[in-house]
Design a protein around this motif. Structure first.
Motif, short mmCIF file in Angstrom:
data_model
loop_
_atom_site.label_atom_id
_atom_site.label_comp_id
_atom_site.label_asym_id
_atom_site.label_seq_id
_atom_site.Cartn_x
_atom_site.Cartn_y
_atom_site.Cartn_z
N LEU A 62 0.83 -1.21 0.00
CA LEU A 62 0.00 0.00 0.00
C LEU A 62 0.86 1.26 0.00
O LEU A 62 0.51 2.26 -0.64
CB LEU A 62 -0.92 0.00 1.21
CG LEU A 62 -2.28 -0.67 1.03
CD1 LEU A 62 -3.03 -0.73 2.36
CD2 LEU A 62 -3.12 0.05 -0.01
N ALA A 63 2.00 1.22 0.69
CA ALA A 63 2.90 2.37 0.69
C ALA A 63 3.42 2.66 -0.72
O ALA A 63 3.52 3.81 -1.13
CB ALA A 63 4.07 2.13 1.65
N LYS A 94 -0.63 -12.88 -3.22
CA LYS A 94 -2.09 -12.91 -3.29
C LYS A 94 -2.73 -12.20 -2.11
O LYS A 94 -3.83 -11.65 -2.21
CB LYS A 94 -2.58 -14.37 -3.32
CG LYS A 94 -2.03 -15.17 -4.49
CD LYS A 94 -2.39 -16.64 -4.35
CE LYS A 94 -1.88 -17.43 -5.52
NZ LYS A 94 -0.40 -17.41 -5.62
N GLU A 95 -2.05 -12.22 -0.96
CA GLU A 95 -2.67 -11.79 0.28
C GLU A 95 -3.10 -10.33 0.27
O GLU A 95 -4.11 -9.96 0.88
CB GLU A 95 -1.72 -12.06 1.45
CG GLU A 95 -1.53 -13.54 1.78
CD GLU A 95 -0.57 -14.24 0.83
OE1 GLU A 95 -0.43 -15.47 0.93
OE2 GLU A 95 0.06 -13.56 -0.02
N THR A 96 -2.34 -9.45 -0.40
CA THR A 96 -2.68 -8.03 -0.40
C THR A 96 -4.11 -7.79 -0.89
O THR A 96 -4.89 -7.09 -0.25
CB THR A 96 -1.68 -7.24 -1.27
OG1 THR A 96 -0.38 -7.37 -0.72
CG2 THR A 96 -2.06 -5.78 -1.33
N LEU A 97 -4.46 -8.41 -2.02
CA LEU A 97 -5.81 -8.22 -2.56
C LEU A 97 -6.83 -9.07 -1.84
O LEU A 97 -7.98 -8.67 -1.67
CB LEU A 97 -5.82 -8.53 -4.06
CG LEU A 97 -5.41 -7.37 -4.97
CD1 LEU A 97 -5.28 -7.83 -6.40
CD2 LEU A 97 -6.41 -6.23 -4.88
N VAL A 98 -6.44 -10.27 -1.41
CA VAL A 98 -7.37 -11.13 -0.70
C VAL A 98 -7.81 -10.48 0.61
O VAL A 98 -8.99 -10.52 0.98
CB VAL A 98 -6.74 -12.52 -0.42
CG1 VAL A 98 -7.59 -13.33 0.55
CG2 VAL A 98 -6.54 -13.28 -1.73
N VAL A 99 -6.87 -9.85 1.31
CA VAL A 99 -7.16 -9.30 2.63
C VAL A 99 -7.80 -7.91 2.55
O VAL A 99 -8.73 -7.61 3.29
CB VAL A 99 -5.87 -9.25 3.48
CG1 VAL A 99 -6.10 -8.51 4.78
CG2 VAL A 99 -5.38 -10.67 3.77
N LEU A 132 -10.30 -1.77 -0.55
CA LEU A 132 -9.43 -0.71 -0.02
C LEU A 132 -8.19 -0.54 -0.88
O LEU A 132 -7.77 0.58 -1.19
CB LEU A 132 -9.02 -1.03 1.42
CG LEU A 132 -10.11 -1.00 2.49
CD1 LEU A 132 -9.56 -1.51 3.82
CD2 LEU A 132 -10.66 0.42 2.65
N PHE A 133 -7.61 -1.66 -1.28
CA PHE A 133 -6.39 -1.63 -2.09
C PHE A 133 -6.67 -1.07 -3.47
O PHE A 133 -5.95 -0.19 -3.96
CB PHE A 133 -5.79 -3.03 -2.18
CG PHE A 133 -4.47 -3.08 -2.90
CD1 PHE A 133 -3.29 -2.81 -2.22
CD2 PHE A 133 -4.40 -3.39 -4.25
CE1 PHE A 133 -2.07 -2.85 -2.87
CE2 PHE A 133 -3.18 -3.43 -4.90
CZ PHE A 133 -2.01 -3.16 -4.21
N MET A 134 -7.73 -1.56 -4.12
CA MET A 134 -8.03 -1.09 -5.48
C MET A 134 -8.43 0.38 -5.49
O MET A 134 -8.11 1.11 -6.44
CB MET A 134 -9.13 -1.96 -6.09
CG MET A 134 -8.72 -3.41 -6.31
SD MET A 134 -7.17 -3.63 -7.25
CE MET A 134 -7.62 -2.93 -8.85
N ASP A 135 -9.12 0.83 -4.46
CA ASP A 135 -9.45 2.25 -4.35
C ASP A 135 -8.18 3.09 -4.24
O ASP A 135 -8.09 4.18 -4.83
CB ASP A 135 -10.35 2.50 -3.13
CG ASP A 135 -11.77 2.00 -3.33
OD1 ASP A 135 -12.14 1.72 -4.49
OD2 ASP A 135 -12.50 1.88 -2.33
N ALA A 136 -7.21 2.60 -3.49
CA ALA A 136 -5.94 3.32 -3.33
C ALA A 136 -5.19 3.39 -4.66
O ALA A 136 -4.59 4.42 -4.99
CB ALA A 136 -5.07 2.64 -2.26
N LEU A 184 -10.98 -15.74 5.84
CA LEU A 184 -10.58 -16.96 5.13
C LEU A 184 -9.06 -17.10 5.10
O LEU A 184 -8.52 -18.16 5.43
CB LEU A 184 -11.14 -16.91 3.70
CG LEU A 184 -10.68 -18.01 2.75
CD1 LEU A 184 -11.77 -19.07 2.60
CD2 LEU A 184 -10.33 -17.46 1.36
N ASN A 185 -8.37 -16.04 4.72
CA ASN A 185 -6.92 -16.09 4.62
C ASN A 185 -6.26 -16.33 5.96
O ASN A 185 -5.34 -17.15 6.08
CB ASN A 185 -6.41 -14.78 4.02
CG ASN A 185 -4.91 -14.77 3.85
OD1 ASN A 185 -4.37 -15.44 2.98
ND2 ASN A 185 -4.22 -14.01 4.69
N ALA A 186 -6.73 -15.63 7.00
CA ALA A 186 -6.14 -15.78 8.33
C ALA A 186 -6.31 -17.20 8.86
O ALA A 186 -5.36 -17.81 9.37
CB ALA A 186 -6.78 -14.78 9.29
#
Length: 283
Positions: free
Chosen positions: A5-6, A19-24, A28-32, A220-222
């Motif tokens: 994200l940074a 994969k985890e960045t988008l899965v989690v 929020l990520f795509m908006d950023a 799910l990921n956690a």
């Protein structure tokens, strides 16, 4: 999540390999990415294949569905009963790819494909019902795009991560990757089949979490990370990985998170619950 994200907030070109960045963090990520004008290029072989098969404008009205291919892992064709006695040593022996223990176990349970399914929904901005997973043991067709006119475009190549890495590094140009060329004369055949959701329920759980929305995919990921770690430590059976994930999903309310801190709180609570379940079901 936070380092990626940074980079997004700095407006960088992101070659996304995890994969985890988008899965989690998903929305929020795509908006950023949109807000900061970052460029997002997929390195995962399946998503990179879809990226190569799509037109420059992405998924438009002419695209019917995306087809993610999966090797099926080392236990393709096994029944749920046969999977009961699977050991960590067996699970980490992938037939086509050389991966670390955690991702190899995810591939064996098909959770890896479930995470890729979630990632594809966000990367290509498509509804869950427009993505299908197809078992393809040879790992030659890395994924496909089906168009409304019946055409199916496939990206093919030897199973070598240098190909998608080179594609992302050089985009929109092409460079040598060092991967072996695909020799069609030596291909004995290309097989495709539907996944066995009874023997491998993790793929269905990932689809369920994506359809549920909110923080369900983070849960799910956690839960999966905790369950896989317990399996590798011989504290949990192979079939119990999916059971831990399913129970954690059922017991954790799926709320929409306003920021990354809220997502991390959900992640922590899901891990605590998953660890409690693992202690109950320990081998």
């Amino acid at each position: 999540v936070r380092p990626t994200l940074a980079a997004v907030e700095a407006g960088k070109k992101i070659l996304l390999a995890n994969k985890e960045t988008l899965v989690v963090t998903g929305a929020l990520f795509m908006d950023a990415v949109k807000r900061h004008g970052a460029t997002l290029l997929p390195v995962d072989s399946e998503h990179n294949a879809i990226f190569q098969c799509l037109p420059a404008e992405g998924v438009g009205p002419g695209v019917r569905r995306l087809l993610l291919t999966a090797s099926g892992g080392p236990f393709r064709g096994w029944t749920r009963e046969q999977l009961t006695e699977v050991t960590p040593e067996q699970a980490v022996c992938h037939p086509n790819w050389d991966m670390g223990p955690k991702i190899s176990v995810d591939s064996a349970t098909l959770m890896n494909k479930g995470l890729e399914y979630i990632e594809a929904c966000w990367l290509f901005d498509v509804a869950p019902e427009r993505i299908e997973v197809v078992i393809h043991p040879q790992s030659v067709v890395h994924s496909m795009v089906e168009y409304l006119d019946g055409s199916v475009l496939a990206q093919m190549g030897t199973p070598d991560m240098r190909t998608p890495i080179a594609c992302a590094l050089s985009w929109p140009e092409r460079i040598e990757s060092g991967a072996s060329r695909l020799d069609f004369a030596t291909l004995s055949g290309l097989d495709f089949q539907a996944p066995d959701n009874q023997a491998f329920p993790c793929l269905g759980l990932a689809r369920q979490a994506m359809e549920e929305g909110g923080a369900a995919t983070a849960v799910l990921n956690a839960a999966n990370e905790e369950a896989v770690a317990a399996f590798l430590d011989r504290r949990l059976g192979f079939n119990a990985i999916g059971a831990v994930v399913e129970e954690t999903l059922q017991r954790t309310p799926s709320s929409r998170c306003a920021d990354v801190d809220a997502v991390m709180d959900v992640d922590a609570r899901a891990r605590d619950l998953a660890r409690s379940l693992i202690r109950e079901w320990a081998c």
